[in-house]
Design an enzyme around this catalytic site. Structure first.
Site, PDB file in Angstrom:
ATOM      1  N   GLY A  54       9.235  -7.986  -0.570  1.00  0.00           N
ATOM      2  CA  GLY A  54       8.504  -6.759  -0.337  1.00  0.00           C
ATOM      3  C   GLY A  54       9.432  -5.588  -0.125  1.00  0.00           C
ATOM      4  O   GLY A  54       9.927  -4.979  -1.074  1.00  0.00           O
ATOM      5  N   CYS A  91      -3.739  -8.597   5.040  1.00  0.00           N
ATOM      6  CA  CYS A  91      -3.498  -7.275   5.629  1.00  0.00           C
ATOM      7  C   CYS A  91      -4.197  -7.156   6.984  1.00  0.00           C
ATOM      8  O   CYS A  91      -5.398  -7.419   7.090  1.00  0.00           O
ATOM      9  CB  CYS A  91      -4.002  -6.188   4.691  1.00  0.00           C
ATOM     10  SG  CYS A  91      -3.721  -4.516   5.319  1.00  0.00           S
ATOM     11  N   MET A 115       0.824  -1.201   0.000  1.00  0.00           N
ATOM     12  CA  MET A 115       0.000   0.000   0.000  1.00  0.00           C
ATOM     13  C   MET A 115       0.861   1.255   0.000  1.00  0.00           C
ATOM     14  O   MET A 115       1.848   1.345   0.750  1.00  0.00           O
ATOM     15  CB  MET A 115      -0.933   0.015   1.216  1.00  0.00           C
ATOM     16  CG  MET A 115      -2.038  -1.025   1.148  1.00  0.00           C
ATOM     17  SD  MET A 115      -3.157  -0.792  -0.247  1.00  0.00           S
ATOM     18  CE  MET A 115      -3.942   0.760   0.200  1.00  0.00           C
ATOM     19  N   GLY A 143      10.231 -11.476   5.283  1.00  0.00           N
ATOM     20  CA  GLY A 143      11.592 -11.519   5.794  1.00  0.00           C
ATOM     21  C   GLY A 143      12.654 -11.912   4.791  1.00  0.00           C
ATOM     22  O   GLY A 143      13.784 -12.213   5.181  1.00  0.00           O
ATOM     23  N   GLN A 156      -4.390  -6.923  -7.068  1.00  0.00           N
ATOM     24  CA  GLN A 156      -4.820  -7.425  -5.765  1.00  0.00           C
ATOM     25  C   GLN A 156      -6.105  -6.717  -5.351  1.00  0.00           C
ATOM     26  O   GLN A 156      -6.171  -5.492  -5.332  1.00  0.00           O
ATOM     27  CB  GLN A 156      -3.770  -7.227  -4.685  1.00  0.00           C
ATOM     28  CG  GLN A 156      -4.206  -7.881  -3.371  1.00  0.00           C
ATOM     29  CD  GLN A 156      -3.217  -7.733  -2.235  1.00  0.00           C
ATOM     30  OE1 GLN A 156      -3.058  -6.655  -1.691  1.00  0.00           O
ATOM     31  NE2 GLN A 156      -2.563  -8.835  -1.878  1.00  0.00           N
ATOM     32  N   HIS A 166       2.530 -15.167   3.633  1.00  0.00           N
ATOM     33  CA  HIS A 166       3.430 -14.388   4.480  1.00  0.00           C
ATOM     34  C   HIS A 166       3.676 -15.227   5.732  1.00  0.00           C
ATOM     35  O   HIS A 166       2.741 -15.535   6.467  1.00  0.00           O
ATOM     36  CB  HIS A 166       2.786 -13.056   4.839  1.00  0.00           C
ATOM     37  CG  HIS A 166       3.695 -12.136   5.586  1.00  0.00           C
ATOM     38  ND1 HIS A 166       3.650 -10.771   5.434  1.00  0.00           N
ATOM     39  CD2 HIS A 166       4.676 -12.366   6.501  1.00  0.00           C
ATOM     40  CE1 HIS A 166       4.561 -10.201   6.215  1.00  0.00           C
ATOM     41  NE2 HIS A 166       5.188 -11.163   6.881  1.00  0.00           N
TER      42      HIS A 166
END
Length: 333
Positions: free
Chosen positions: A228, A95, A14, A208, A65, A166
């Site tokens: 990310g 999220c 975002m 990570g 997405q 994730h």
């Protein structure tokens, strides 16, 4: 050599992975799968679709997405996304922000796997492109192996075969989105175990991963990796993706070439009235770790925000960086 069917992706983020960011990342890698920021199904129905969903064909492959929890509305939004030309539609079930929870989508949906199954099923029925799910390994106290397995197997009943995971659980109360990316411990093994239990599924690991060496290690256990913040803050690492993971020649040899590759796009956007800073804010980390990197960032940050700033600011930033990092070639005149 990594299997050519493996996936290397840059995560949807975002306020970061807008169309300017994606075009920049595309200069660095032709094979990385890029994602939009999350767009809610409600916004697709009621908002300015060209502004929300418009993108350049030069960004492909790029996935949309979506966020939402109403099957019919998500199906409608998925159809719109397919019509715009996205190569994949992804449902956000990861999220943890309060704003997302208040709309009953994001990570809180992991508590309702049957609803997620129905949403994904409706989306799959509406489009021909793949529909995928991005989730966590758990939420709150529903974070053991059995909870995760139940979520995945229930959602897979929709026919969905690709899960981007994730490798942290999410705390829905008490932690900010930033803290949810850092405080819950990583559990990559749980994602590996999912792949071992379900070889029929495509499992892509996220969370990570900071280097391409780490990405390669994860690819030995999964079908794909998604970077990310590392891809955003140190974007030059993407230039090696095509060669290292797909056996193809890379586009660029040094970061100055990435700047030059972006100039035609930047010029075209400036002509449309886009402010320079809206593009260059995504390029600040390009020279991360190089002696002149701070000077590149300083010039863009101080001068790129001014009304009317143009390509001359970029040339000035490269020249200033070059003075402090002379082993890099100068920008083209």
């Amino acid at each position: 050599m990594i299997n050519r069917q493996k996936t290397f992706a840059v995560a949807p983020m975002m306020d970061w992975t807008d169309r300017h960011c994606r075009m920049f990342h595309r200069q660095l890698s032709s094979r990385a799968l890029l994602y939009t920021e999350m767009v809610t199904a409600q916004a697709v129905r009621h908002g300015d679709r060209s502004r929300l969903l418009g993108f350049s064909l030069g960004e492909q492959p790029v996935a949309l997405q979506l966020g939402g929890s109403e099957p019919a509305l998500l199906a409608e939004a998925a159809r719109v996304g397919e019509d715009f030309g996205y190569c994949e539609i992804n449902l956000n079930v990861g999220c943890p922000s309060d704003r997302v929870q208040s709309g009953r989508f994001g990570a809180c949906l992991m508590a309702e796997p049957e609803l997620v199954r129905d949403c994904v099923g409706a989306m799959r029925d509406a489009v021909r492109v793949p529909v995928t799910v991005k989730c966590r390994i758990g939420i709150d106290d529903q974070d053991d192996e059995q909870d995760f397995e139940r979520f995945i197997t229930t959602v897979a009943q929709s026919g969905c075969t690709t899960f981007i995971v994730h490798a942290r659980k999410a705390w829905l109360k008490g932690l900010s989105p930033k803290e949810n990316r850092e405080i819950p411990p990583l559990n990559h093994e749980r994602v590996y175990a999912l792949k071992r239990r379900h070889p029929e599924l495509t499992v892509i690991i996220n969370g990570g991963i900071e280097t391409l060496d780490q990405a390669e290690a994860h690819l030995a256990q999964t079908d794909g990796v998604m970077l990310g913040r590392a891809a955003y803050h140190t974007p030059w690492i993407l230039h090696a993706v095509d060669h290292r993971f797909f056996g193809e020649a890379g586009r660029l040899h040094d970061p100055v070439e990435a700047v030059e590759a972006m100039k035609p796009y930047i010029a075209a956007e400036l002509a449309k009235g886009v402010w320079l800073q809206h593009i260059t804010r995504h390029m600040l980390g390009l020279f991360h770790g190089l002696p002149g990197g701070k000077h590149w960032r300083r010039v863009l940050s101080e001068q790129g925000t001014r009304p009317g700033a143009g390509l001359e600011v970029i040339d000035r930033a490269v020249a200033e960086m070059q003075r402090h990092s002379p082993h890099l070639p100068a920008a083209a005149e």
